[in-house]
Scaffold this motif. Sequence first.
Motif, short mmCIF file in Angstrom:
data_model
loop_
_atom_site.label_atom_id
_atom_site.label_comp_id
_atom_site.label_asym_id
_atom_site.label_seq_id
_atom_site.Cartn_x
_atom_site.Cartn_y
_atom_site.Cartn_z
N MET A 32 13.89 -14.35 -10.11
CA MET A 32 15.46 -13.80 -10.48
C MET A 32 16.33 -13.42 -9.30
SD MET A 32 15.44 -9.92 -11.13
CE MET A 32 13.87 -9.67 -12.63
N GLU A 33 17.13 -13.92 -9.14
CA GLU A 33 17.91 -13.91 -8.58
C GLU A 33 19.60 -12.92 -8.50
OE1 GLU A 33 21.33 -17.86 -6.82
OE2 GLU A 33 19.27 -18.24 -7.90
N ASP A 34 19.98 -12.49 -6.82
CA ASP A 34 20.36 -11.88 -6.74
C ASP A 34 21.78 -12.14 -5.79
OD1 ASP A 34 22.03 -8.51 -7.48
OD2 ASP A 34 20.57 -8.16 -5.93
N ASP A 35 23.33 -12.06 -6.05
CA ASP A 35 23.17 -12.35 -4.61
C ASP A 35 23.08 -13.65 -3.92
OD1 ASP A 35 25.59 -9.92 -5.21
OD2 ASP A 35 23.82 -8.61 -4.26
N GLY A 36 23.07 -14.63 -4.53
CA GLY A 36 22.03 -15.85 -3.75
C GLY A 36 20.36 -15.21 -3.36
N ILE A 37 19.89 -13.83 -3.05
CA ILE A 37 18.27 -14.44 -2.34
C ILE A 37 17.65 -14.87 -3.84
CG2 ILE A 37 19.07 -13.38 -0.29
CD1 ILE A 37 17.89 -11.05 -1.66
N ASP A 38 16.70 -15.32 -4.26
CA ASP A 38 16.09 -15.18 -5.29
C ASP A 38 14.72 -14.41 -4.56
OD1 ASP A 38 14.24 -16.23 -7.71
OD2 ASP A 38 14.21 -18.84 -6.70
N TYR A 39 14.03 -13.48 -5.97
CA TYR A 39 13.28 -12.51 -5.30
C TYR A 39 12.38 -12.56 -6.77
CZ TYR A 39 15.91 -8.95 -7.72
OH TYR A 39 17.26 -8.36 -8.45
N ASN A 40 11.18 -11.64 -6.66
CA ASN A 40 10.76 -11.31 -8.29
C ASN A 40 10.14 -10.19 -8.69
OD1 ASN A 40 9.63 -13.40 -10.05
ND2 ASN A 40 9.29 -14.31 -8.17
N ILE A 41 10.28 -9.01 -8.80
CA ILE A 41 9.69 -7.56 -8.83
C ILE A 41 8.65 -7.05 -9.74
CG2 ILE A 41 12.12 -6.81 -9.97
CD1 ILE A 41 11.65 -3.87 -8.35
N VAL A 42 7.98 -6.25 -9.90
CA VAL A 42 7.07 -6.07 -10.49
C VAL A 42 7.03 -4.20 -10.75
CG1 VAL A 42 4.78 -6.57 -11.68
CG2 VAL A 42 5.54 -8.57 -10.74
N PHE A 43 6.84 -4.20 -11.67
CA PHE A 43 7.02 -3.40 -12.30
C PHE A 43 5.35 -2.44 -13.44
CE2 PHE A 43 11.01 -2.37 -11.43
CZ PHE A 43 11.71 -1.70 -11.26
N PRO A 44 4.54 -1.80 -12.36
CA PRO A 44 2.90 -1.91 -13.29
C PRO A 44 3.86 -0.62 -14.40
CG PRO A 44 3.50 -0.51 -11.24
CD PRO A 44 4.00 -0.77 -11.33
N ASP A 45 1.64 -1.23 -15.06
CA ASP A 45 2.08 -0.51 -16.30
C ASP A 45 1.92 1.12 -15.87
OD1 ASP A 45 -0.01 1.19 -17.96
OD2 ASP A 45 1.21 -0.23 -19.44
N ALA A 46 2.34 2.46 -16.70
CA ALA A 46 2.73 3.58 -16.45
C ALA A 46 1.13 4.63 -16.37
CB ALA A 46 3.85 4.36 -17.62
N LEU A 47 0.27 4.17 -17.09
CA LEU A 47 -0.59 4.17 -16.81
C LEU A 47 -1.88 4.48 -15.46
CD1 LEU A 47 -2.26 3.81 -20.94
CD2 LEU A 47 -0.73 6.13 -19.52
N ILE A 48 -1.76 3.00 -15.38
CA ILE A 48 -2.55 2.82 -14.40
C ILE A 48 -1.78 3.15 -12.93
CG2 ILE A 48 -2.71 0.82 -12.60
CD1 ILE A 48 -2.77 -1.15 -14.79
N THR A 49 -0.20 3.02 -12.85
CA THR A 49 0.49 4.18 -11.88
C THR A 49 0.08 5.80 -11.87
OG1 THR A 49 2.45 2.54 -12.04
CG2 THR A 49 2.41 4.98 -11.09
N GLU A 50 -0.22 5.92 -13.26
CA GLU A 50 -0.15 7.58 -12.97
C GLU A 50 -1.90 8.04 -12.60
OE1 GLU A 50 -0.81 12.04 -13.67
OE2 GLU A 50 1.43 10.03 -14.09
N LYS A 51 -2.82 6.89 -13.02
CA LYS A 51 -4.07 6.54 -12.90
C LYS A 51 -4.04 6.93 -11.36
CE LYS A 51 -8.56 4.35 -12.87
NZ LYS A 51 -8.76 3.00 -13.25
N HIS A 52 -3.58 5.84 -10.84
CA HIS A 52 -3.60 6.24 -8.99
C HIS A 52 -3.19 6.87 -8.04
CE1 HIS A 52 -6.20 2.82 -8.75
NE2 HIS A 52 -5.60 1.89 -10.64
N TRP A 53 -1.45 7.89 -8.71
CA TRP A 53 -0.82 8.49 -7.98
C TRP A 53 -0.28 9.81 -8.65
CZ3 TRP A 53 -1.05 6.15 -3.57
CH2 TRP A 53 -1.58 5.29 -3.59
N GLN A 54 -1.40 9.62 -9.42
CA GLN A 54 -1.38 11.50 -10.30
C GLN A 54 0.42 12.32 -10.00
OE1 GLN A 54 -5.13 12.72 -8.45
NE2 GLN A 54 -6.19 11.74 -9.94
N GLY A 55 1.29 11.47 -10.40
CA GLY A 55 2.06 12.63 -10.52
C GLY A 55 2.98 12.03 -9.56
N THR A 56 1.81 11.78 -7.80
CA THR A 56 3.30 11.46 -7.17
C THR A 56 3.87 10.14 -7.02
OG1 THR A 56 1.57 10.43 -5.88
CG2 THR A 56 1.89 12.44 -5.50
N LYS A 57 5.34 9.66 -6.63
CA LYS A 57 5.68 8.65 -6.48
C LYS A 57 4.91 7.50 -6.11
CE LYS A 57 10.54 10.21 -6.02
NZ LYS A 57 10.80 9.35 -7.44
N GLU A 58 4.98 6.08 -6.63
CA GLU A 58 4.37 5.09 -6.20
C GLU A 58 4.93 4.83 -5.32
OE1 GLU A 58 6.83 3.60 -9.65
OE2 GLU A 58 6.09 5.64 -9.56
#
Length: 285
Positions: free
Chosen positions: A1-27
């Motif tokens: 993914m390219e934004d303003d001249g820098i090439d990066y990649n961002i990955v958002f995990p599955d919501a169920l996995i996030t909830e399992k590990h962080w239980q309502g707090t910000k991941e």
Amino acid sequence: MEDDGIDYNIVFPDALITEKHWQGTKEPVVILLGWAGCKDRHLSKYSSIYNEQGCVTIRYAPLKTVFISESFGYKELSGTAHKLLDILYDYEVENSPVLFHVFSNGGFMLYRYVVELLHSHRQQFGALRVVGAVVDSAPGSGNVAGALRALAATLGPGINAPLRYALLALFAVTVFLLRVVLYPVTKYIHKNHYDAMRERPPAWPHLYLYSRADEVIRHGDVELMVRSLRSKGLPVESRDFLSTPHVGHFREFPEEYSLKCLDFLAACMKESQGTTTTKRHLVHQ
């Protein structure tokens, strides 16, 4: 993914996995700053460690030219650091805890500018809460031979031989003159990444992963940085893998490496609870 001249990649995990590990707090958001010129497929193996734990990850690798531009004092990475921090706001994760995972001198040079921005632009980046940083195979200081090995590996076999040798020769002369012979003078114009971070380190915890078998980054440089942080009363952990090559610790010891990183992340998250944003942004004077 390219934004303003820098090439990066961002990955958002599955919501169920996030909830399992962080239980309502910000991941946590883990920003991986790769070694100069590394491929995204290499960084993705490291980001998987955190994605499987429900973390958001952002991957970015500095360009191959970073060693040359930094040697001449051109602060190319300062603008890149600003754009990376802007990404957190673009995706509305600026209120999530942030962990950096930094690789080699190329990643550490970029990390240096991120730290400086967080210190100097508090009004703009005041919402960001950095909880810690993992540093793999960095930082090194004044090692011309190691720097040449790093640049040679970064250039790769695709470049033609005359140009390759010309670039290496130019780089060697430049580094030796500006960063060794004339450094007592040039440091007042552009301090190198190592000295800048030793003198004004951030207050958040660090985990340094290194090896005395590393032929690019001297283990003594890493150990000196660790001792310097401890002498300032800052939280720092380290692990010498003894026999692993440069940025090869995960490849040789994947289970131990992953566990070390995740245990550190958990400890940083626990320590950050109730800690004010102001303290997280403090740069030790």
